[in-house]
Motif scaffolding. Structure first.
Motif, short mmCIF file in Angstrom:
data_model
loop_
_atom_site.label_atom_id
_atom_site.label_comp_id
_atom_site.label_asym_id
_atom_site.label_seq_id
_atom_site.Cartn_x
_atom_site.Cartn_y
_atom_site.Cartn_z
N LYS A 11 -15.69 9.33 38.43
CA LYS A 11 -14.99 10.48 38.99
C LYS A 11 -13.98 10.01 40.01
O LYS A 11 -14.30 9.24 40.92
CB LYS A 11 -15.98 11.45 39.64
CG LYS A 11 -16.77 12.25 38.62
CD LYS A 11 -17.41 13.48 39.25
CE LYS A 11 -18.04 14.35 38.17
NZ LYS A 11 -18.62 15.59 38.74
N ALA A 12 -12.76 10.48 39.84
CA ALA A 12 -11.69 10.12 40.76
C ALA A 12 -11.28 11.31 41.59
O ALA A 12 -11.13 12.43 41.08
CB ALA A 12 -10.48 9.59 39.97
N GLN A 13 -11.13 11.07 42.90
CA GLN A 13 -10.58 12.08 43.80
C GLN A 13 -9.54 11.37 44.65
O GLN A 13 -9.87 10.53 45.49
CB GLN A 13 -11.66 12.71 44.68
CG GLN A 13 -11.11 13.81 45.57
CD GLN A 13 -12.22 14.56 46.29
OE1 GLN A 13 -13.40 14.25 46.13
NE2 GLN A 13 -11.83 15.55 47.08
N GLY A 14 -8.28 11.71 44.37
CA GLY A 14 -7.22 10.93 44.99
C GLY A 14 -7.28 9.51 44.45
O GLY A 14 -7.27 9.29 43.23
N HIS A 15 -7.39 8.53 45.34
CA HIS A 15 -7.49 7.13 44.92
C HIS A 15 -8.91 6.58 45.09
O HIS A 15 -9.11 5.37 45.02
CB HIS A 15 -6.49 6.28 45.73
CG HIS A 15 -5.07 6.61 45.42
ND1 HIS A 15 -4.42 6.19 44.28
CD2 HIS A 15 -4.16 7.36 46.09
CE1 HIS A 15 -3.19 6.64 44.26
NE2 HIS A 15 -2.99 7.36 45.36
N THR A 16 -9.86 7.50 45.27
CA THR A 16 -11.25 7.08 45.41
C THR A 16 -11.98 7.34 44.09
O THR A 16 -11.96 8.46 43.58
CB THR A 16 -11.95 7.85 46.54
OG1 THR A 16 -11.24 7.61 47.76
CG2 THR A 16 -13.40 7.40 46.68
N VAL A 17 -12.60 6.29 43.53
CA VAL A 17 -13.32 6.40 42.27
C VAL A 17 -14.79 6.06 42.50
O VAL A 17 -15.11 5.03 43.11
CB VAL A 17 -12.72 5.47 41.20
CG1 VAL A 17 -13.50 5.56 39.90
CG2 VAL A 17 -11.25 5.79 40.97
N THR A 18 -15.68 6.94 42.01
CA THR A 18 -17.11 6.71 42.17
C THR A 18 -17.82 6.81 40.82
O THR A 18 -17.39 7.55 39.93
CB THR A 18 -17.73 7.73 43.14
OG1 THR A 18 -17.45 9.06 42.66
CG2 THR A 18 -17.15 7.58 44.53
N ASP A 22 -22.57 13.13 34.68
CA ASP A 22 -22.06 14.49 34.50
C ASP A 22 -22.88 15.18 33.42
O ASP A 22 -23.29 14.54 32.43
CB ASP A 22 -20.59 14.46 34.10
CG ASP A 22 -19.92 15.82 34.27
OD1 ASP A 22 -20.46 16.65 35.01
OD2 ASP A 22 -18.86 16.04 33.65
#
Length: 261
Positions: A11-18, A22
């Protein structure tokens, strides 16, 4: 059979991927036999599968009355359903036979398949509902369907009368929702001529024709109708309501069935 499963996902939010998981809806193939002849294989959600098979045969004219369905056998491990019923040797051919002609003798819309032309007629129901009822039906799906809230991957619908929710269904396929509702109503012995159908998705001409085959006079949807669907609705005397969300909706055809309370 599981209605949903967990899959790994990035999951990406902005440039943060974790890395996480799901919840996704399940999809299965269901093959239906009528009098030992393979009729159709449908991709669907693994719920109300017997109702789905019955509803499909109803909308395609293989079954018309309770006494025409003799037996049903379901093999869940293989996703196969065998139905025995009154012999209708030409129905399978009519399912895919092209049939271009004006709807109900008018020029606004056309049927594309012979079965559609044979199985629908204008709805002359005197049913009326209030705006409050319409809002209640439309919002019921959003408020009472945890699988949609968890996955966002299904369509849903229901049948109601006099403010009471009688039946609901869900599926990955829009058409399957209506077949499941039709099959459930058939099993319950419901005559749908004075009922309302509410639906989560878009109203295409195919959806409108399924409603007409169910003999339902009012259709409420949370999304938009197409122009062909509305032309068919005018010819078939079906009230179509779209964009029904919260306390807003659009009445496209036969507004006299909706009472402004």
């Amino acid at each position: 059979m599981e209605e949903s499963k967990r899959f790994p996902v990035l999951k990406a939010q902005g440039h943060t991927v974790t890395e996480t998981t799901d919840l996704v809806v399940s999809e299965v193939p269901l093959t239906v036999y009528f009098n030992d002849e393979e009729i159709v294989t449908m991709l669907c959600s693994p719920a109300q599968l017997e109702e789905l098979a019955i509803g499909f045969l109803l909308t395609e004219g293989f079954i018309k009355k309770q006494e025409e369905l003799y037996s049903l056998r379901y093999a869940p491990e293989e996703n196969l359903i065998w139905i025995e019923g009154k012999a209708r040797p030409l129905q399978k051919e009519l399912m895919s036979k092209r049939f271009l002609s004006a709807c109900c003798g008018k020029s606004r819309a056309s049927f594309y398949f012979a079965n559609d032309a044979r199985l629908v007629k204008p709805q002359n129901s005197s049913l009326q509902i209030t705006l409050t009822e319409a809002y209640t039906y439309a919002n019921h799906l959003q408020e009472h369907l945890p699988l949609f809230q968890a996955t966002g991957g299904i369509h849903s619908g229901g049948i109601a009368r006099n403010g009471e929710i009688l039946l609901t269904s869900y599926d990955i396929g829009r058409h399957n929702v209506f077949d499941k509702l039709f099959g459930s109503a058939f099993r319950a012995g419901l005559d749908l001529e004075n009922h309302v159908i509410f639906f989560s998705g878009r109203i295409s001409s195919e959806i409108l024709l399924k409603v007409a085959k169910m003999k339902v006079p009012i259709l409420i949807a949370r999304s938009a109708p197409t122009d062909l669907a509305l032309n068919l609705a005018r010819d078939l005397k079906i009230t179509v309501i779209g964009f029904a969300r919260g306390d807003r909706l659009n009445i496209y055809t036969f507004p006299e069935r909706i009472l402004i309370d």
